[in-house]
Motif scaffolding. Sequence first.
Motif, PDB file in Angstrom:
ATOM      1  N   GLN A 139      34.601  33.021  27.440  1.00  0.00           N
ATOM      2  CA  GLN A 139      35.042  34.311  26.929  1.00  0.00           C
ATOM      3  C   GLN A 139      36.555  34.359  27.056  1.00  0.00           C
ATOM      4  OE1 GLN A 139      32.912  37.633  28.570  1.00  0.00           O
ATOM      5  NE2 GLN A 139      34.480  39.096  27.975  1.00  0.00           N
ATOM      6  N   VAL A 140      37.237  34.810  25.986  1.00  0.00           N
ATOM      7  CA  VAL A 140      38.696  34.818  26.003  1.00  0.00           C
ATOM      8  C   VAL A 140      39.239  36.141  25.485  1.00  0.00           C
ATOM      9  CG1 VAL A 140      38.954  32.315  25.738  1.00  0.00           C
ATOM     10  CG2 VAL A 140      38.847  33.750  23.708  1.00  0.00           C
ATOM     11  N   ARG A 141      40.457  36.418  25.897  1.00  0.00           N
ATOM     12  CA  ARG A 141      41.271  37.496  25.333  1.00  0.00           C
ATOM     13  C   ARG A 141      42.457  36.783  24.696  1.00  0.00           C
ATOM     14  NH1 ARG A 141      41.426  42.970  26.237  1.00  0.00           N
ATOM     15  NH2 ARG A 141      39.915  42.772  27.910  1.00  0.00           N
TER      16      ARG A 141
ATOM     17  N   LYS B 259      35.513  31.341  22.809  1.00  0.00           N
ATOM     18  CA  LYS B 259      36.126  30.116  22.307  1.00  0.00           C
ATOM     19  C   LYS B 259      35.182  28.956  22.574  1.00  0.00           C
ATOM     20  CE  LYS B 259      40.546  27.977  21.774  1.00  0.00           C
ATOM     21  NZ  LYS B 259      41.963  28.127  22.034  1.00  0.00           N
ATOM     22  N   LEU B 260      34.945  28.184  21.517  1.00  0.00           N
ATOM     23  CA  LEU B 260      34.040  27.053  21.589  1.00  0.00           C
ATOM     24  C   LEU B 260      34.848  25.763  21.603  1.00  0.00           C
ATOM     25  CD1 LEU B 260      31.605  28.253  18.762  1.00  0.00           C
ATOM     26  CD2 LEU B 260      31.445  28.750  21.209  1.00  0.00           C
ATOM     27  N   TYR B 261      34.514  24.856  22.492  1.00  0.00           N
ATOM     28  CA  TYR B 261      35.163  23.553  22.579  1.00  0.00           C
ATOM     29  C   TYR B 261      34.140  22.488  22.240  1.00  0.00           C
ATOM     30  CZ  TYR B 261      38.539  26.312  25.212  1.00  0.00           C
ATOM     31  OH  TYR B 261      39.440  27.271  25.591  1.00  0.00           O
ATOM     32  N   PHE B 262      34.511  21.574  21.359  1.00  0.00           N
ATOM     33  CA  PHE B 262      33.597  20.556  20.868  1.00  0.00           C
ATOM     34  C   PHE B 262      33.986  19.176  21.395  1.00  0.00           C
ATOM     35  CE2 PHE B 262      33.675  24.007  17.829  1.00  0.00           C
ATOM     36  CZ  PHE B 262      32.330  24.215  17.573  1.00  0.00           C
ATOM     37  N   TYR B 263      33.045  18.259  21.320  1.00  0.00           N
ATOM     38  CA  TYR B 263      33.327  16.873  21.693  1.00  0.00           C
ATOM     39  C   TYR B 263      34.202  16.184  20.655  1.00  0.00           C
ATOM     40  CZ  TYR B 263      29.789  17.188  25.343  1.00  0.00           C
ATOM     41  OH  TYR B 263      29.087  17.548  26.456  1.00  0.00           O
TER      42      TYR B 263
ATOM     43  N   LEU C  34      27.740  37.878  23.570  1.00  0.00           N
ATOM     44  CA  LEU C  34      27.780  36.648  22.783  1.00  0.00           C
ATOM     45  C   LEU C  34      27.761  35.433  23.703  1.00  0.00           C
ATOM     46  CD1 LEU C  34      28.063  35.038  20.163  1.00  0.00           C
ATOM     47  CD2 LEU C  34      30.516  35.527  20.208  1.00  0.00           C
ATOM     48  N   LEU C  35      28.533  35.469  24.770  1.00  0.00           N
ATOM     49  CA  LEU C  35      28.570  34.369  25.728  1.00  0.00           C
ATOM     50  C   LEU C  35      27.197  34.152  26.355  1.00  0.00           C
ATOM     51  CD1 LEU C  35      30.761  32.470  27.098  1.00  0.00           C
ATOM     52  CD2 LEU C  35      30.617  34.065  29.012  1.00  0.00           C
ATOM     53  N   SER C  36      26.553  35.228  26.770  1.00  0.00           N
ATOM     54  CA  SER C  36      25.214  35.128  27.357  1.00  0.00           C
ATOM     55  C   SER C  36      24.201  34.587  26.353  1.00  0.00           C
ATOM     56  CB  SER C  36      24.738  36.498  27.851  1.00  0.00           C
ATOM     57  OG  SER C  36      25.573  36.975  28.856  1.00  0.00           O
TER      58      SER C  36
END
Length: 167
Positions: A104-106, A136-140, A155-157
């Motif tokens: 979760q980000v601001r 924010k999503l981080y991918f491989y 959303l995070l949950s």
Amino acid sequence: MQVIFRERQRFRQVWLWVMILGVAAMFWAGFVYQVLLGGAFGNRPVSDVQLAIVAALVGVGLPWFFYKMSLVTEVVPGELRVRFWPFHLKPVTINLHELRDYEQVRYSPIMDYGGWGIRWGFKGKAYNVYGNQGVKLYFYNKDSLLIGSQKPDELLSAITIARQQKV
């Protein structure tokens, strides 16, 4: 398929709606002045028919377009779906097993991504329409992706739950 989380967002910035409705009102005022009152709108006025068409497109079409524009985020088992209408005819599907991490980000929409909408910035790609919070999503194997949300904790949950469920 079971929907774990669903959020629809629209542009709600007051300054944006003041600008859109101001432009629309200017075209409607020109239409009324030239077509109904018989004056000439502008230094080089167009025909009444042309002005009526432009007034309809800008005076009705522009506000309608921004009113209908929406960002829909859905989380289902194993997937996150993002659809920015009218630019996506089908949702962009993100398989959650491709995620390396998420948080979760601001953020600052203008400083980090250059504004709202479908944006690319130094910090990756973003889908956002309002506010300054999201996940924010981080991918491989690709750049990060920000999903703006008014309910970032939910959303995070939902992503956490959906990653654990089988598709």
